[in-house]
Write an enzyme that holds these catalytic residues in place. Sequence first.
Site, PDB file in Angstrom:
ATOM      1  N   VAL A 101      46.984  46.109  37.151  1.00  0.00           N
ATOM      2  CA  VAL A 101      45.570  46.389  36.880  1.00  0.00           C
ATOM      3  C   VAL A 101      44.643  45.506  37.697  1.00  0.00           C
ATOM      4  CG1 VAL A 101      45.860  47.338  34.550  1.00  0.00           C
ATOM      5  CG2 VAL A 101      45.661  44.864  34.844  1.00  0.00           C
ATOM      6  N   LYS A 102      45.144  44.385  38.190  1.00  0.00           N
ATOM      7  CA  LYS A 102      44.340  43.414  38.954  1.00  0.00           C
ATOM      8  C   LYS A 102      42.959  43.190  38.341  1.00  0.00           C
ATOM      9  CE  LYS A 102      46.869  43.822  43.275  1.00  0.00           C
ATOM     10  NZ  LYS A 102      47.676  45.063  43.089  1.00  0.00           N
ATOM     11  N   ARG A 103      42.942  42.971  37.027  1.00  0.00           N
ATOM     12  CA  ARG A 103      41.691  42.636  36.364  1.00  0.00           C
ATOM     13  C   ARG A 103      41.361  41.177  36.644  1.00  0.00           C
ATOM     14  NH1 ARG A 103      42.289  47.662  35.962  1.00  0.00           N
ATOM     15  NH2 ARG A 103      42.088  48.770  33.976  1.00  0.00           N
ATOM     16  N   THR A 122      48.931  42.269  36.230  1.00  0.00           N
ATOM     17  CA  THR A 122      48.465  41.486  37.373  1.00  0.00           C
ATOM     18  C   THR A 122      47.005  41.104  37.137  1.00  0.00           C
ATOM     19  OG1 THR A 122      47.880  43.546  38.496  1.00  0.00           O
ATOM     20  CG2 THR A 122      50.002  42.571  39.067  1.00  0.00           C
ATOM     21  N   ASP A 127      41.648  46.470  44.991  1.00  0.00           N
ATOM     22  CA  ASP A 127      43.013  46.650  45.458  1.00  0.00           C
ATOM     23  C   ASP A 127      42.964  47.118  46.907  1.00  0.00           C
ATOM     24  OD1 ASP A 127      45.929  47.173  45.422  1.00  0.00           O
ATOM     25  OD2 ASP A 127      45.674  46.974  43.261  1.00  0.00           O
TER      26      ASP A 127
END
Lengths: 279, 279
Positions: free
Chosen positions: A95-97, A124, B99
């Site tokens: 999710v790359k939050r 993530t 991303d």
Amino acid sequence: MSEFATRLTQRMLRHGPLCAGIDPSAATLAKCGLPDSAEGALEFGKLILRAADGEVAVVKPQSGFFERFGSAGMKAIEELAALARAQEVPVLLDVKRGDIDSTADAYAHAYFHPSSPVRVDAITLSPYLGVQALKSSFELAAAQGCGIFVVVRSSNPEGEALQTARMADGRMVWETLAAEITAFNKLLSKHPVGPIGAVVGATCSDAGAVVAALPHSFILSPGIGAQGATLGDCRVRMAAARGRILPNVSRELIAKGTTAEAIGATIRRLNSEARALLA
Amino acid sequence: MSEFATRLTQRMLRHGPLCAGIDPSAATLAKCGLPDSAEGALEFGKLILRAADGEVAVVKPQSGFFERFGSAGMKAIEELAALARAQEVPVLLDVKRGDIDSTADAYAHAYFHPSSPVRVDAITLSPYLGVQALKSSFELAAAQGCGIFVVVRSSNPEGEALQTARMADGRMVWETLAAEITAFNKLLSKHPVGPIGAVVGATCSDAGAVVAALPHSFILSPGIGAQGATLGDCRVRMAAARGRILPNVSRELIAKGTTAEAIGATIRRLNSEARALLA
């Protein structure tokens, strides 16, 4: 070892270290003859799960491809995560939050709280707001037996200049992040591997130095396959992290065919090669 | 001016520059007597919309608080965004995504594509993977008449060391980001303000220099109220960006009462004070 690290280490030894990415892009769904919809994305996830047949370390759904379908896409993630977890395959949701204060807590709650509909094993996070801002997320993950993978060195060339910039004390951004993550792992776990992992691209020429600075972390390593790196690159560049490396493969999984059998054969071959990262 | 910039500039002049944050944390929902559920979060969003009565520049739902409720939370965002847009109130969804490659495209598609269930007017993005990795997201936003706010200097103290680190050419991380954003705005729009805005905390002592380096961007400015900065700080520190500043207030909105009338009075007062940022 933290509950997360114990579970993951055992799985890597028993089932291999491969991280099977689930990236239902429009192009991938078309290639698989699936509709470009939440249903298609869920079917694709089930196809990867069926093909893997439990023989991977983790599966990694890429949230962005599901978010294209709004709440229906999120429902697909919920169903997929529940299905994987019922098969005892851990789910690392990509999710790359990254946020601060109560918002950071809300993200951790969203993905780790037992009552959450999207409960997964790991996520993530992106550290632009500072690793210290993620402290309470780390604590919640550890308390719930979950893991976090912080992006330290990304696999894309556009990230290098920022990630290697020098902080006031002369250390590079990634060095500081690695030191902070290592300190958190020592604080959160008395065992060799802690709950806070790192994302380090297999494509990065400095990957060796980066993983050497992360002695208590699992390393999620993207960049293999479509982005140009190989499992061999991973093995050579990340020697210091052997036994803790999760090589991620996504687009490559359907390169040799899109049936469960073909994908299964690809996964077994890649996972078998990846076992060299354990030795 | 880009379609996004034209619309937003007109709204700021007519309806004031205030950005009303919609942050349905557990604490806020409890304070408002609402259930800690997707329904409660949606009710809270409707309460802020009703209280604002169209008299704000934008509303900013914080995605993390909705994501706590999985697909039901995402459904609440869909309904709230559709309701706001039906009232011609632009929606800036605070997601801080970021991303690369096809995943970056998927996020842009998720929030800007006309067919997307969560179509909004603007989102926030986090630049740890490099601003250049966001290029196609910027292009999609511009093509759809939407905007992106890149986090450049965050309002929290933990972000400063990374954001002021020096890149190889001697420039600080935020300086490089600001220059890249400015170049994209020139490329994507022939008018004074482009579609790529920046997040710059009102709490940052270097906010003046940061906004001076972003002459073609809207500035979303968090940190006012609970985090300690005032609209006066914003006015003094961000003088170079007057007319382009969106001061965000979230927790402060319910400080003087939780009825629509009380929140409405707070919004009118803050928006009236914030008009000083236009002059």
